[in-house]
Write a protein that holds these residues in place. Sequence first.
Motif, PDB file in Angstrom:
ATOM      1  N   ILE A   1      -8.077   5.389  -3.716  1.00 10.20           N
ATOM      2  CA  ILE A   1      -7.649   4.314  -3.793  1.00 10.20           C
ATOM      3  C   ILE A   1      -8.742   3.451  -3.357  1.00 10.20           C
ATOM      4  CG2 ILE A   1      -5.810   2.330  -3.163  1.00 10.20           C
ATOM      5  CD1 ILE A   1      -3.833   4.604  -3.580  1.00 10.20           C
ATOM      6  N   LYS A   2      -9.151   3.892  -1.867  1.00 12.69           N
ATOM      7  CA  LYS A   2     -10.034   2.939  -0.993  1.00 12.69           C
ATOM      8  C   LYS A   2     -11.363   2.907  -1.757  1.00 12.69           C
ATOM      9  CE  LYS A   2     -11.268   2.454   3.779  1.00 12.69           C
ATOM     10  NZ  LYS A   2     -11.034   2.711   5.189  1.00 12.69           N
ATOM     11  N   ALA A   3     -11.779   4.171  -2.356  1.00 13.46           N
ATOM     12  CA  ALA A   3     -13.287   4.173  -2.956  1.00 13.46           C
ATOM     13  C   ALA A   3     -13.253   3.653  -4.328  1.00 13.46           C
ATOM     14  CB  ALA A   3     -13.523   5.742  -3.004  1.00 13.46           C
ATOM     15  N   GLU A   4     -12.058   3.597  -5.184  1.00 17.48           N
ATOM     16  CA  GLU A   4     -11.996   3.237  -6.461  1.00 17.48           C
ATOM     17  C   GLU A   4     -11.664   1.907  -6.755  1.00 17.48           C
ATOM     18  OE1 GLU A   4     -13.920   4.913  -8.481  1.00 17.48           O
ATOM     19  OE2 GLU A   4     -14.164   6.757  -7.448  1.00 17.48           O
ATOM     20  N   ALA A   5     -11.186   1.248  -5.527  1.00 17.11           N
ATOM     21  CA  ALA A   5     -10.380   0.056  -6.036  1.00 17.11           C
ATOM     22  C   ALA A   5     -11.259  -1.298  -5.786  1.00 17.11           C
ATOM     23  CB  ALA A   5      -9.002  -0.244  -5.319  1.00 17.11           C
ATOM     24  N   GLY A   6     -12.550  -1.251  -6.221  1.00 16.28           N
ATOM     25  CA  GLY A   6     -13.543  -2.429  -5.717  1.00 16.28           C
ATOM     26  C   GLY A   6     -13.044  -3.666  -6.606  1.00 16.28           C
ATOM     27  N   GLY A   7     -12.872  -4.823  -5.773  1.00 17.01           N
ATOM     28  CA  GLY A   7     -12.613  -6.001  -6.604  1.00 17.01           C
ATOM     29  C   GLY A   7     -11.269  -6.412  -6.115  1.00 17.01           C
ATOM     30  N   ALA A   8     -10.396  -5.456  -5.431  1.00 16.20           N
ATOM     31  CA  ALA A   8      -9.293  -5.704  -5.171  1.00 16.20           C
ATOM     32  C   ALA A   8      -9.440  -5.825  -3.537  1.00 16.20           C
ATOM     33  CB  ALA A   8      -8.396  -4.442  -5.336  1.00 16.20           C
ATOM     34  N   ILE A   9      -8.088  -6.469  -2.972  1.00 16.90           N
ATOM     35  CA  ILE A   9      -8.182  -6.862  -1.443  1.00 16.90           C
ATOM     36  C   ILE A   9      -7.575  -5.820  -0.641  1.00 16.90           C
ATOM     37  CG2 ILE A   9      -7.468  -8.498   0.228  1.00 16.90           C
ATOM     38  CD1 ILE A   9      -7.490 -10.633  -2.003  1.00 16.90           C
ATOM     39  N   GLU A  10      -6.399  -5.226  -1.147  1.00 18.19           N
ATOM     40  CA  GLU A  10      -5.582  -4.466  -0.254  1.00 18.19           C
ATOM     41  C   GLU A  10      -4.689  -3.500  -0.944  1.00 18.19           C
ATOM     42  OE1 GLU A  10      -2.385  -5.231   3.116  1.00 18.19           O
ATOM     43  OE2 GLU A  10      -2.012  -5.206   1.016  1.00 18.19           O
ATOM     44  N   ALA A  11      -4.089  -2.136  -0.530  1.00 18.61           N
ATOM     45  CA  ALA A  11      -3.209  -1.739  -1.257  1.00 18.61           C
ATOM     46  C   ALA A  11      -2.067  -1.436  -0.186  1.00 18.61           C
ATOM     47  CB  ALA A  11      -3.746  -0.407  -1.894  1.00 18.61           C
ATOM     48  N   HIS A  12      -0.812  -1.353  -0.590  1.00 16.72           N
ATOM     49  CA  HIS A  12       0.226  -1.014   0.586  1.00 16.72           C
ATOM     50  C   HIS A  12       1.340  -0.541  -0.262  1.00 16.72           C
ATOM     51  CE1 HIS A  12       1.169  -5.521  -0.744  1.00 16.72           C
ATOM     52  NE2 HIS A  12       2.211  -4.836  -0.655  1.00 16.72           N
ATOM     53  N   ASP A  13       2.254  -0.026   0.632  1.00 19.39           N
ATOM     54  CA  ASP A  13       3.395   0.580  -0.155  1.00 19.39           C
ATOM     55  C   ASP A  13       3.128   1.743  -0.955  1.00 19.39           C
ATOM     56  OD1 ASP A  13       5.003  -1.234   1.486  1.00 19.39           O
ATOM     57  OD2 ASP A  13       5.696  -2.196  -0.054  1.00 19.39           O
TER      58      ASP A  13
ATOM     59  N   GLY B   1      -1.268  -2.439   5.313  1.00 20.54           N
ATOM     60  CA  GLY B   1      -1.861  -1.830   4.021  1.00 20.54           C
ATOM     61  C   GLY B   1      -3.397  -1.438   4.120  1.00 20.54           C
ATOM     62  N   VAL B   2      -3.772  -0.730   3.163  1.00 22.69           N
ATOM     63  CA  VAL B   2      -5.107  -0.075   3.197  1.00 22.69           C
ATOM     64  C   VAL B   2      -6.134  -1.305   2.652  1.00 22.69           C
ATOM     65  CG1 VAL B   2      -6.631   1.674   1.958  1.00 22.69           C
ATOM     66  CG2 VAL B   2      -4.126   2.213   2.317  1.00 22.69           C
ATOM     67  N   GLN B   3      -6.728  -1.522   3.561  1.00 27.28           N
ATOM     68  CA  GLN B   3      -7.918  -2.652   3.209  1.00 27.28           C
ATOM     69  C   GLN B   3      -9.037  -2.213   2.531  1.00 27.28           C
ATOM     70  OE1 GLN B   3      -7.135  -5.531   4.559  1.00 27.28           O
ATOM     71  NE2 GLN B   3      -5.257  -4.998   5.308  1.00 27.28           N
ATOM     72  N   LEU B   4      -9.234  -2.809   1.242  1.00 28.02           N
ATOM     73  CA  LEU B   4     -10.307  -2.679   0.314  1.00 28.02           C
ATOM     74  C   LEU B   4     -11.565  -3.447   0.330  1.00 28.02           C
ATOM     75  CD1 LEU B   4      -7.510  -2.038  -2.547  1.00 28.02           C
ATOM     76  CD2 LEU B   4      -8.540  -0.288  -0.901  1.00 28.02           C
ATOM     77  N   GLY B   5     -11.536  -4.739   0.872  1.00 31.82           N
ATOM     78  CA  GLY B   5     -12.508  -5.470   0.758  1.00 31.82           C
ATOM     79  C   GLY B   5     -13.685  -5.101   1.947  1.00 31.82           C
TER      80      GLY B   5
END
Length: 299
Positions: free
Chosen positions: A222-234, A295-299
């Motif tokens: 999720i952290k590597a492939e979610a470029g363009g998103a801000i965060e993932a949680h829950d 949450g997992v920070q993606l930015g």
Amino acid sequence: MPEGAKTVRRLALWSIPLAFGVMGLKFVAYLLTGSIALYSDALESTVNVIAALAAFIAVGYAQKPADTSHPYGHHKAEYFSAVLEGVLIVGAALLIVQEAVGGLLAPTRIDAPAAGLAINGVAAVINGWWAYVLIRAGRRYRSPALAADGSHILSDVVTSVGVIAGLVLALLFDQPLIDPLLALIVAINVLWQGWKVIASSVDGLMDRAIDPADEVRIHEIIKAEAGGAIEAHDIRTRMAGRVSFIEFHLVVDGSMTVEQSHAICDRLEAVLRREVEGVQVIIHVEPAHKAKDEGVQLG
């Protein structure tokens, strides 16, 4: 039907005649010798027959496609088969205890020991090979029914080896009491195996999370492939037989279009399905103000 599902169903089918054959061999060994320990071993094999039938039915039902009444599929059906097997194992253990107590009160010598032990040995070899096949397939194709059946058959092999070794000692030292004592030891082992099968299967019915190692991989993907998103949680996972479910919330910038956010979700789903076998993914897209500190920070 996927190839893995066909293999699971085929192995479940072949378990039935093999279980009948092994049970027949063990009862022949008991009838030749009159050994209570061999009788207890044969009695445990009756559970294998019933379990093989139940596993075949459960595997077939679990592979039915989702429908309006079961929109998430029928994958958990295999756990019910495993629970039934555990209950039957416990029942067999109680019957063995009954026979063992009778043997302790009135011990008898064994007849035709060589032939009986040889036949039981052949049955143990067949069981050992088949247990290896089922456990390997159960792990590879994530089939609780096959894994439970294989584990129980493996415990049956251990029981058979112990019984054969113990009866050889009983004959060498001319101690008929060893026979019913072995039966009691078999009963204790069978009870323990039954408890493990029931506990593992009930755990599966309770929506257990997937293995921690796979959880780590999911977070990394999720952290590597979610470029363009801000965060993932829950981020939550659960297992249902051969299928795993992944669900999480994906936070994106509020100005992002539906098409752009959908493209990120499609990319994430594709990678997760490729990297994690038998997975179904549900992603909830949320605007930036829904972000969480943990949450997992993606930015």
